[in-house]
Design a protein around this motif. Sequence first.
Motif: not given
Length: 161
Positions: A77-100
């Motif tokens: 559970f902690v891993f899945s929520m952490g993974c989701f949070a990291v993905g959200t941070l990656m998508a929120a700060t993406a400056y190009n499409f591959p990062l998004l």
Amino acid sequence: MKLTRKQWLMLVVLVLGAFVTVLNQTLVTPALPSIMEEMSVDQSTAQWLTTGFTLVNAIMIPITAFLQDRFSTRKLFVFSMGCFAVGTLMAATAYNFPLLLGGRLVQAAGAGILMPVTMTVLMLVFPVDRRGSAMGIFGLVIAFAPAIGPTVAGFVIDQAD
């Protein structure tokens, strides 16, 4: 429904986690035209944000059975929520499409693990006579979140650039 305080707290945490991850599945679709313009990609490329999410999510659901044999449900559970949070941070700060896209795929991995883990916890923690209530609340979240996702996304798109 006579649940203990600990059971209510656990149910609230699981349901909130599930709500956010399931809501995320339908948030992106209304934003695709804006994303296409902002990231300078065509429609078939932008569509990978939803297709890729669904694909990774679907792959992770059966893999979770394998993971549950090797790790505790709490760690998953902690891993899945952490993974989701990291993905959200990656998508929120993406400056190009591959990062998004990468951020969306990481989010999907977390979301795909969370659903079966939540079901397992509900089945293990709640006694037989209370499982129906817990599963009913969880089912409402699963049905409600994707239904309001496009509306929430539309509101955000209208309010922000």
